[in-house]
Design a protein around this motif. Structure first.
Motif, PDB file in Angstrom:
ATOM      1  N   PRO A 275       0.840  -1.197   0.000  1.00  0.00           N
ATOM      2  CA  PRO A 275       0.000   0.000   0.000  1.00  0.00           C
ATOM      3  C   PRO A 275       0.874   1.246   0.000  1.00  0.00           C
ATOM      4  CG  PRO A 275      -0.612  -1.523   1.767  1.00  0.00           C
ATOM      5  CD  PRO A 275       0.690  -1.994   1.216  1.00  0.00           C
ATOM      6  N   ALA A 276       0.349   2.338  -0.512  1.00  0.00           N
ATOM      7  CA  ALA A 276       1.102   3.589  -0.513  1.00  0.00           C
ATOM      8  C   ALA A 276       1.415   4.007   0.913  1.00  0.00           C
ATOM      9  CB  ALA A 276       0.298   4.674  -1.224  1.00  0.00           C
ATOM     10  N   PRO A 277       2.653   4.432   1.192  1.00  0.00           N
ATOM     11  CA  PRO A 277       2.969   4.897   2.550  1.00  0.00           C
ATOM     12  C   PRO A 277       2.061   6.053   2.942  1.00  0.00           C
ATOM     13  CG  PRO A 277       4.973   4.632   1.232  1.00  0.00           C
ATOM     14  CD  PRO A 277       3.814   4.500   0.296  1.00  0.00           C
ATOM     15  N   PRO A 278       1.578   6.077   4.178  1.00  0.00           N
ATOM     16  CA  PRO A 278       0.672   7.150   4.600  1.00  0.00           C
ATOM     17  C   PRO A 278       1.369   8.499   4.575  1.00  0.00           C
ATOM     18  CG  PRO A 278       1.384   5.870   6.479  1.00  0.00           C
ATOM     19  CD  PRO A 278       1.872   5.138   5.264  1.00  0.00           C
ATOM     20  N   VAL A 279       0.602   9.547   4.364  1.00  0.00           N
ATOM     21  CA  VAL A 279       1.151  10.890   4.297  1.00  0.00           C
ATOM     22  C   VAL A 279       1.466  11.419   5.693  1.00  0.00           C
ATOM     23  CG1 VAL A 279       0.672  13.261   3.578  1.00  0.00           C
ATOM     24  CG2 VAL A 279      -0.068  11.342   2.143  1.00  0.00           C
ATOM     25  N   GLU A 280       0.669  11.055   6.676  1.00  0.00           N
ATOM     26  CA  GLU A 280       0.871  11.541   8.035  1.00  0.00           C
ATOM     27  C   GLU A 280       0.471  10.463   9.036  1.00  0.00           C
ATOM     28  OE1 GLU A 280      -3.386  13.922   8.240  1.00  0.00           O
ATOM     29  OE2 GLU A 280      -1.529  15.049   8.014  1.00  0.00           O
ATOM     30  N   ARG A 281       0.756  10.751  10.304  1.00  0.00           N
ATOM     31  CA  ARG A 281       0.475   9.821  11.399  1.00  0.00           C
ATOM     32  C   ARG A 281       1.062   8.436  11.134  1.00  0.00           C
ATOM     33  NH1 ARG A 281      -5.827  10.587  12.695  1.00  0.00           N
ATOM     34  NH2 ARG A 281      -5.898  10.365  10.444  1.00  0.00           N
ATOM     35  N   ARG A 282       2.318   8.440  10.749  1.00  0.00           N
ATOM     36  CA  ARG A 282       3.014   7.176  10.515  1.00  0.00           C
ATOM     37  C   ARG A 282       3.630   6.672  11.819  1.00  0.00           C
ATOM     38  NH1 ARG A 282       5.427  10.571   5.685  1.00  0.00           N
ATOM     39  NH2 ARG A 282       5.778  11.832   7.526  1.00  0.00           N
ATOM     40  N   ARG A 283       3.974   5.411  11.820  1.00  0.00           N
ATOM     41  CA  ARG A 283       4.677   4.829  12.958  1.00  0.00           C
ATOM     42  C   ARG A 283       5.904   4.102  12.430  1.00  0.00           C
ATOM     43  NH1 ARG A 283       1.423   1.824  17.588  1.00  0.00           N
ATOM     44  NH2 ARG A 283       0.864   3.991  17.935  1.00  0.00           N
ATOM     45  N   ILE A 284       7.044   4.468  12.970  1.00  0.00           N
ATOM     46  CA  ILE A 284       8.318   3.883  12.546  1.00  0.00           C
ATOM     47  C   ILE A 284       8.751   2.883  13.594  1.00  0.00           C
ATOM     48  CG2 ILE A 284      10.740   4.387  12.052  1.00  0.00           C
ATOM     49  CD1 ILE A 284       9.773   7.209  11.181  1.00  0.00           C
ATOM     50  N   GLY A 285       8.925   1.642  13.195  1.00  0.00           N
ATOM     51  CA  GLY A 285       9.296   0.588  14.127  1.00  0.00           C
ATOM     52  C   GLY A 285      10.780   0.297  14.078  1.00  0.00           C
ATOM     53  N   VAL A 286      11.298  -0.214  15.190  1.00  0.00           N
ATOM     54  CA  VAL A 286      12.692  -0.650  15.218  1.00  0.00           C
ATOM     55  C   VAL A 286      12.789  -1.897  16.086  1.00  0.00           C
ATOM     56  CG1 VAL A 286      13.216   0.978  17.095  1.00  0.00           C
ATOM     57  CG2 VAL A 286      15.081  -0.013  15.776  1.00  0.00           C
ATOM     58  N   ALA A 287      13.428  -2.919  15.543  1.00  0.00           N
ATOM     59  CA  ALA A 287      13.713  -4.135  16.314  1.00  0.00           C
ATOM     60  C   ALA A 287      14.925  -3.830  17.179  1.00  0.00           C
ATOM     61  CB  ALA A 287      13.986  -5.294  15.362  1.00  0.00           C
ATOM     62  N   TYR A 288      14.717  -3.767  18.486  1.00  0.00           N
ATOM     63  CA  TYR A 288      15.765  -3.249  19.361  1.00  0.00           C
ATOM     64  C   TYR A 288      16.286  -4.296  20.333  1.00  0.00           C
ATOM     65  CZ  TYR A 288      18.267  -0.457  22.767  1.00  0.00           C
ATOM     66  OH  TYR A 288      19.234   0.042  23.587  1.00  0.00           O
ATOM     67  N   VAL A 289      17.597  -4.382  20.398  1.00  0.00           N
ATOM     68  CA  VAL A 289      18.296  -5.102  21.465  1.00  0.00           C
ATOM     69  C   VAL A 289      19.429  -4.190  21.916  1.00  0.00           C
ATOM     70  CG1 VAL A 289      17.762  -7.488  20.834  1.00  0.00           C
ATOM     71  CG2 VAL A 289      19.664  -6.318  19.715  1.00  0.00           C
ATOM     72  N   ASP A 290      19.768  -4.267  23.194  1.00  0.00           N
ATOM     73  CA  ASP A 290      20.757  -3.346  23.756  1.00  0.00           C
ATOM     74  C   ASP A 290      22.171  -3.820  23.439  1.00  0.00           C
ATOM     75  OD1 ASP A 290      21.855  -1.223  25.061  1.00  0.00           O
ATOM     76  OD2 ASP A 290      21.542  -2.033  27.074  1.00  0.00           O
ATOM     77  N   THR A 291      22.547  -3.690  22.171  1.00  0.00           N
ATOM     78  CA  THR A 291      23.882  -4.011  21.680  1.00  0.00           C
ATOM     79  C   THR A 291      24.339  -2.833  20.826  1.00  0.00           C
ATOM     80  OG1 THR A 291      23.075  -5.023  19.641  1.00  0.00           O
ATOM     81  CG2 THR A 291      23.313  -6.476  21.572  1.00  0.00           C
ATOM     82  N   PRO A 292      25.616  -2.725  20.488  1.00  0.00           N
ATOM     83  CA  PRO A 292      26.058  -1.617  19.638  1.00  0.00           C
ATOM     84  C   PRO A 292      25.282  -1.516  18.326  1.00  0.00           C
ATOM     85  CG  PRO A 292      27.958  -2.671  20.625  1.00  0.00           C
ATOM     86  CD  PRO A 292      26.770  -3.513  20.997  1.00  0.00           C
TER      87      PRO A 292
END
Length: 289
Positions: free
Chosen positions: A144-161
C-alpha cells in the motif's frame, strides 16, 4: 544525511513499489531522489560485434526503464535525477553509485516471486545487503502507498552496539518527520520441553526475569531520544515470526549482525529471514564502528 536516496529499478513488477518507497524516504529525509538502472558493461576482453550489439540493446532497454520511471514520478516535489549505470551486475553498479554519491539510503523492490504485501529479497537485494555502505530498504510486493501523516516507525531493538545503531537511524527518521517511533523486543515463549529439565518454577522465573530486563532496557532507550515521541513493547514468541507479522508500523528498522567489517550492512540470522517474509518495508542498517 545529506546524500541522495537511490532507488534501483529494472523494469520489473517491483519497480512501482521501489519508486513509491524511495519517494517517501526522499521526501521524509529532505534528500534528492536518484532513480538508477544498471545495464551491462562491455566485456573487458574479446567484445566483438555480437557483444557490442547486445550491450547497445540492453542500453536501450535501460533507457526505456528510466522513461517509465520518469512518467511514474511526474509531478513529484523535490529534486529527482535519473542515472544509467554501466556495470558487471546490478548489485555492483548500485554499490558503486552509493559510494560515489555518499547515499543516505538504497531502496529496491522485492523479487518477482514475492507474495502480495510480503518481502522476498531477490538475488540483487541479497547481494546489496552484503556490504552496503548505507542503509538498504526493501519494499514488499504490491505494498500500500505509505501514509502521508500519522506514521509509525518501528525498530527491532536489542541493547547491543548494532541495536543502538539501528535505533539511532530510526530515531533520526522519526525526528525529521515528527512520526511516532516504536521499539520492539521479542522474548521467547516457554519451551514445552524445558520444564522437564529444569522445572516449571525455574523456567517461569527465568522468563519473567528476561522480560523485566528487556522492559528496563526499552524504557531506558525510549527515554534517551530527545525530540522523538517513542513507545515500546515486549512481544512474546518467535523473534522472526513476531517481527515479520507486525502490522502496526509503516516501516521497520533492524541492525546488522554483531560481527564483521564496520559501517557495512551484514545480514544475521534474524535479518536474513526477515528479508524473505516481512509484511512491512524493512530497512537494514550498517554495522556500528
Amino acid at each position: 544525511m545529506t546524500g541522495p536516496v537511490i532507488t534501483g529499478v529494472d523494469g520489473g513488477t517491483a519497480a512501482a513499489d521501489a519508486l513509491a518507497l524511495g519517494r517517501w524516504f526522499a521526501e521524509a529525509l529532505g534528500a534528492p531522489l536518484v532513480v538508477a538502472v544498471v545495464h551491462p558493461a562491455p566485456a573487458a576482453l574479446g567484445s566483438g560485434r555480437v557483444d557490442a550489439e547486445w550491450v547497445a540493446d540492453r542500453h536501450r532497454a535501460a533507457q526505456r526503464v528510466l522513461d517509465d520511471a520518469r512518467e511514474t514520478l511526474e509531478g513529484v516535489r523535490g529534486e529527482v535525477a535519473f542515472r544509467m549505470v554501466s556495470s558487471s551486475s546490478a548489485a555492483h553498479g548500485l554499490h558503486d553509485l552509493a559510494e560515489e554519491t555518499r547515499a543516505a539510503m538504497l531502496v529496491i523492490g522485492s523479487g518477482r516471486h514475492a507474495t502480495k504485501e510480503r518481502l522476498m529479497a531477490g538475488s540483487t537485494a541479497e547481494r546489496l545487503l552484503a556490504g552496503s555502505v548505507c542503509p538498504v530498504a526493501i519494499a514488499p510486493a504490491s505494498m500500500p502507498a505509505p501514509p502521508v501523516e500519522r506514521r509509525r516507525i518501528g525498530v527491532a531493538y536489542v541493547d547491543t552496539p548494532d541495536g543502538r545503531t539501528a535505533l539511532g537511524a530510526a530515531a533520526e527518521m522519526a525526528r525529521r518527520t515528527g512520526d511516532t517511533l516504536k521499539l520492539y523486543t521479542v522474548v521467547a515463549e516457554g519451551d514445552a520441553t524445558l520444564p522437564f529439565l529444569i522445572g516449571d518454577d525455574v523456567e517461569r522465573a527465568f522468563l519473567e526475569t528476561a522480560r523485566e530486563t528487556y522492559e528496563q532496557s526499552l524504557r531506558k532507550a525510549a527515554g534517551s531520544l530527545p525530540g522523538v515521541t517513542a513507545e515500546w513493547e515486549v512481544v512474546a514468541g518467535d523473534v522472526v515470526d513476531a517481527l515479520a507479522d507486525l502490522t502496526d508500523v509503516d516501516v521497520l528498522y533492524c541492525g546488522s549482525r554483531g560481527y564483521g567489517p564496520a559501517r557495512r550492512v551484514l545480514l544475521g540470522g534474524v535479518s536474513t529471514r526477515l528479508i524473505r517474509r516481512a509484511c512491512r518495508p524493512l530497512v537494514v542498517v550498517p554495522r556500528s564502528g
